[in-house]
Scaffold this active site. Structure first.
Site, PDB file in Angstrom:
ATOM      1  N   GLU A 111       0.600  -1.178   0.109  1.00 21.11           N
ATOM      2  CA  GLU A 111       0.263  -0.040   0.125  1.00 21.11           C
ATOM      3  C   GLU A 111       0.786   1.388   0.118  1.00 21.11           C
ATOM      4  O   GLU A 111       2.572   1.351   0.982  1.00 21.11           O
ATOM      5  CB  GLU A 111      -1.478  -0.262   1.175  1.00 21.11           C
ATOM      6  N   LYS A 113       2.190   4.743   1.644  1.00 19.81           N
ATOM      7  CA  LYS A 113       2.386   5.211   2.943  1.00 19.81           C
ATOM      8  C   LYS A 113       2.139   7.020   2.512  1.00 19.81           C
ATOM      9  O   LYS A 113       3.456   7.806   2.580  1.00 19.81           O
ATOM     10  CB  LYS A 113       3.339   4.965   3.559  1.00 19.81           C
ATOM     11  N   ASP A 115       0.926  10.453   3.615  1.00 16.27           N
ATOM     12  CA  ASP A 115       2.111  11.608   4.443  1.00 16.27           C
ATOM     13  C   ASP A 115       0.798  12.653   4.957  1.00 16.27           C
ATOM     14  O   ASP A 115       1.001  13.362   4.614  1.00 16.27           O
ATOM     15  CB  ASP A 115       2.976  12.377   3.775  1.00 16.27           C
ATOM     16  N   TYR A 223      -7.168   2.433   5.301  1.00 16.28           N
ATOM     17  CA  TYR A 223      -6.441   1.519   5.074  1.00 16.28           C
ATOM     18  C   TYR A 223      -6.227   0.601   6.071  1.00 16.28           C
ATOM     19  O   TYR A 223      -5.309  -0.988   6.033  1.00 16.28           O
ATOM     20  CB  TYR A 223      -4.515   1.726   5.152  1.00 16.28           C
ATOM     21  N   LYS A 310      10.510   4.158   3.205  1.00 18.72           N
ATOM     22  CA  LYS A 310      10.470   5.705   2.873  1.00 18.72           C
ATOM     23  C   LYS A 310      11.166   5.316   1.651  1.00 18.72           C
ATOM     24  O   LYS A 310      12.604   5.132   1.679  1.00 18.72           O
ATOM     25  CB  LYS A 310      11.612   5.844   3.572  1.00 18.72           C
ATOM     26  N   CYS A 405      14.924  48.468  -4.271  1.00 21.00           N
ATOM     27  CA  CYS A 405      13.805  47.466  -4.257  1.00 21.00           C
ATOM     28  C   CYS A 405      13.433  47.766  -5.579  1.00 21.00           C
ATOM     29  O   CYS A 405      13.411  48.537  -6.664  1.00 21.00           O
ATOM     30  CB  CYS A 405      12.751  49.321  -3.134  1.00 21.00           C
ATOM     31  N   CYS A 408      10.150  50.400  -5.941  1.00 16.68           N
ATOM     32  CA  CYS A 408      10.235  51.400  -6.286  1.00 16.68           C
ATOM     33  C   CYS A 408      11.710  52.523  -6.004  1.00 16.68           C
ATOM     34  O   CYS A 408      12.221  53.066  -5.426  1.00 16.68           O
ATOM     35  CB  CYS A 408       9.621  52.158  -4.828  1.00 16.68           C
ATOM     36  N   CYS A 423      12.970  47.122   2.579  1.00 16.46           N
ATOM     37  CA  CYS A 423      12.621  48.686   1.566  1.00 16.46           C
ATOM     38  C   CYS A 423      12.553  49.422   2.509  1.00 16.46           C
ATOM     39  O   CYS A 423      10.782  48.823   3.171  1.00 16.46           O
ATOM     40  CB  CYS A 423      11.386  48.191   0.052  1.00 16.46           C
ATOM     41  N   CYS A 429       6.206  52.418  -0.940  1.00 14.79           N
ATOM     42  CA  CYS A 429       6.356  51.223  -1.671  1.00 14.79           C
ATOM     43  C   CYS A 429       4.786  50.113  -2.183  1.00 14.79           C
ATOM     44  O   CYS A 429       4.463  49.641  -1.230  1.00 14.79           O
ATOM     45  CB  CYS A 429       7.231  50.225  -1.310  1.00 14.79           C
TER      46      CYS A 429
END
Length: 667
Positions: A111, A113, A115, A223, A310, A405, A408, A423, A429
């Site tokens: 099956e 696994k 997460d 499961y 895994k 920036c 601006c 900034c 901005c």
């Protein structure tokens, strides 16, 4: 009256069937509109005829906003963890151990696994009775009300032949698409992003507001079946039968008759899992026969008849085409790598965060480099290295952090002790201006519905809204005349803006977006200074004197109020009617009866919720913390409290009080 009852039961049956078709079979037979119509009809009937209420009605899937503490429940069958392996050789060793332990023919079920976060569901007479988290394996939290909002979990079983009472275990999951939407929303709010769908699903399941849980569209795969009268001795057959009862069982199950078939199963899913809608991090192999499982037994921590393989963290190699820079509402400038599209963990990755200049320099990045991108269980892709062997003569220029920036043109600053560049032009901005407005209207701040990033951007470009105070000057007819809005949207926006005038002071303070002032800090400042005038007048020493307020937060608050534009903004908000002080009703309940006391709350209570007790502690000058230490004054103990906290409190000599004791103290 019987006709009404029959109508209600018929609607419930129909809606349960359509839920199953949509969320389990992925094959809807009616439109969303027709489904919503039937749901509204059932909700109205249940409201008019409460005598026919049913806790497992489809209407219960929407959740509610009542805060509830979770009760701990002992598992009938302990929820043990699986032993993890990472190589094919370890899988072969598991196979050999099973063969020598049984000394007879056996089959293995492979099956995926998933997460997510483990869940145990108990059904009695075909109805969902209880949903409990894994917890410590011996006992977990009762999250039944939250689980009812997950539409792929049946509240009433279909068909016949199921045991009168049984348990089925599985994984609660947040699909990739939902997770990305949630993280995008959190990113806009400059909140900490969830690292992966597992954390997001687990955090969502433990929320004490089931209406929010419902909005996050969790999913579930089941499961394992447990009970006294299961239909078969074979694990695989049991799950196929459970599928007919309405459970969502993965199609990615396979019976393996040899080690070679197990290896082929691993090889197949190591590639094809990338196309799944939910996160996986490996494969589980189980002995199929329940009789053989029982004969193999358990170690102290895990079953001998099952193991988990895994997957390696998923990685891909792709080209770095450019680096762009994003500006957040607090001025933080984040570098983003723009990549050739590559498939990774179920999604196409085109961009990856580079976080800050230190990361860029450590990677020695050049435009055109072939870079390793990794996601593993993480949704936020990251560049983990450069393939220097692929670097040719035509490699582009070295990536260096920008000096100005990108929005601006203001020179960037980097504060001592911080990795990020900022900034400093917070008032001029555009991304910072719009970001502050989006933060102000967000659900946990002023909760102004009907306004989203696109609408805020439109209002900003048209000059209608340049500060949050401008929201209170919006004109309904002017909004209605704009493209894609109209009269209904305009009315909803104006009504939501008007409702925000009732939002309490601590949330207003959070909504202002002062750097480093989150929800918790805003509440502490509001309770300590009571009004915006008092907070504005507070010195650095006054601010640092507040519990858990350090120099960095104090300096940020002082800097905010020293800015004349901010003071003018607050004046306009006050004139609009925004709450800038704690209400007299709440103030009348403030005392110093718990001044200096640190209190830990554990368990469930009769008279008030945990959240209400936390509020009372703060209201009477005390401090609430989550863990017992030598500094703890009282442990406020309810029913089903955590045994570890109780034992630690006794060892440290902490005074343990009941809720009656607590209420007596503050009276």
């Amino acid at each position: 009256m019987n006709e009404i009852k029959e109508k209600i039961e018929h609607l419930r049956q129909e809606l349960n069937e359509h839920n199953y078709n949509y969320y389990v079979l992925n094959a809807p037979v009616i439109s969303d509109r027709e489904f919503d119509r039937m749901m509204e009809e059932l909700q109205q009937l249940e409201k008019e005829y409460p005598q026919y209420s049913d806790p497992n009605s489809p209407t219960q899937r929407v959740g509610n906003d009542i805060n509830k503490a979770f009760t701990q429940v002992k598992h009938k069958y302990p929820m043990l963890s699986l032993g993890n392996t990472y190589t094919i050789d370890e899988v072969a060793s598991f196979y050999d151990r099973v063969r020598s332990g049984l000394n007879e023919d056996f089959r293995i079920v492979g099956e995926l696994k998933y997460d997510g976060t483990s869940i145990s569901l108990t059904y009695r007479h075909g109805k969902l009775l209880r949903a409990v988290t894994r917890g410590d394996g011996v006992q977990g939290d009762d999250v039944t009300e939250n689980v009812k909002t997950i539409r792929s979990i049946p509240l009433q079983l279909r068909g016949t032949g199921y045991p009168d009472e049984f348990e089925i275990r599985g994984e609660i999951l947040m699909p990739w698409t939902v997770f990305e939407q949630l993280n995008a929303e959190r990113e806009r709010e400059e909140e900490t992003l969830f690292a992966n769908p597992r954390n997001a699903a687990s955090g969502t399941l433990k929320l004490q507001n089931s209406a929010i849980v419902a909005s996050r569209n969790l999913d579930a795969y089941l499961y394992y079946l447990l009970g006294e009268d299961l239909p078969s001795d074979d694990h695989y057959e049991n799950l196929q039968i459970a599928r007919s009862w309405g459970f969502k069982i993965s199609d990615a199950m396979q019976v393996c008759h040899s080690l070679e078939e197990m290896k082929a199963f691993i090889d197949y899913w190591d590639v094809n899992r990338k196309n799944l809608p939910v996160a996986t991090d490996g494969i589980v192999f189980k002995v199929a026969s329940l009789r053989q499982q029982k004969n193999l037994g358990y170690t102290a921590k895990s079953p001998r008849w099952a193991m988990a393989y895994k997957f390696q963290a998923e990685q891909a190699l792709t080209r770095l085409n450019s680096v762009s820079y994003q500006v957040g509402r607090t001025g933080t400038v984040t570098p983003v790598a723009n990549l050739d599209p590559v498939q990774l963990s179920g999604t196409v990755v085109k961009r990856a965060s580079l976080h800050n200049d230190d990361i860029i320099q450590s990677l020695d990045l050049h435009i055109g480099d072939m870079v390793f991108v990794e996601k593993g269980g993480e949704i936020i892709p990251k560049i983990t290295g450069v393939d220097f062997d692929a670097r040719g003569l035509l490699i582009g220029e070295k990536v260096t952090f920008i000096k100005q920036c990108p929005e601006c043109g203001t020179p960037l600053v980097r504060y001592e002790g911080e990795a990020a560049h900022y900034c400093p032009n917070e008032m001029g901005c555009p991304p910072q201006i719009k970001g502050r407005i989006e933060h102000y209207i967000s659900r946990r701040a002023m909760d102004i519905d009907g306004l989203g990033p696109e609408t805020i951007d439109l209002f900003y470009r048209l000059g209608m809204v340049r500060t949050v105070a401008d929201l209170y000057s919006l004109n309904e007819s002017e909004i209605a005349s704009l493209e894609r809005l109209g009269e209904k949207s305009a009315r909803n926006i104006i009504e939501a803006v008007d409702r925000s005038l009732q939002v309490p002071f601590e949330r207003v303070l959070f909504a202002l977006g002062i750097r480093f002032v989150g929800e918790t800090v805003a509440k502490k400042l509001a309770n300590s200074f009571v009004s915006i005038e008092a907070l504005e007048s507070a010195t650095l020493d006054d601010l640092v004197g507040v519990d858990e307020i350090g120099p960095r937060i104090a300096q940020s608050v002082r800097a905010y109020f020293e800015n004349e534009q901010n003071r003018n903004l607050i004046k306009r908000l006050e004139e609009a009617g925004v709450q800038m002080r704690i209400s007299e009703d709440r103030l009348s309940g403030f005392t110093d009866k718990l001044d200096g006391a640190t209190i830990v709350i554990s368990g469930t209570f009769t008279h008030h919720s945990r959240d209400e007790y936390k509020q009372m502690i703060e209201q009477h000058g005390g401090k609430n913390t989550g863990s017992v230490s030598a500094k703890t004054t009282y442990l406020l103990a309810g029913e089903n409290m955590g045994p570890a906290k109780l034992e630690k409190a006794r060892k440290l000599g902490i005074k343990i009080i009941s809720e009656e004791d607590f209420l007596q103290i503050i009276q």
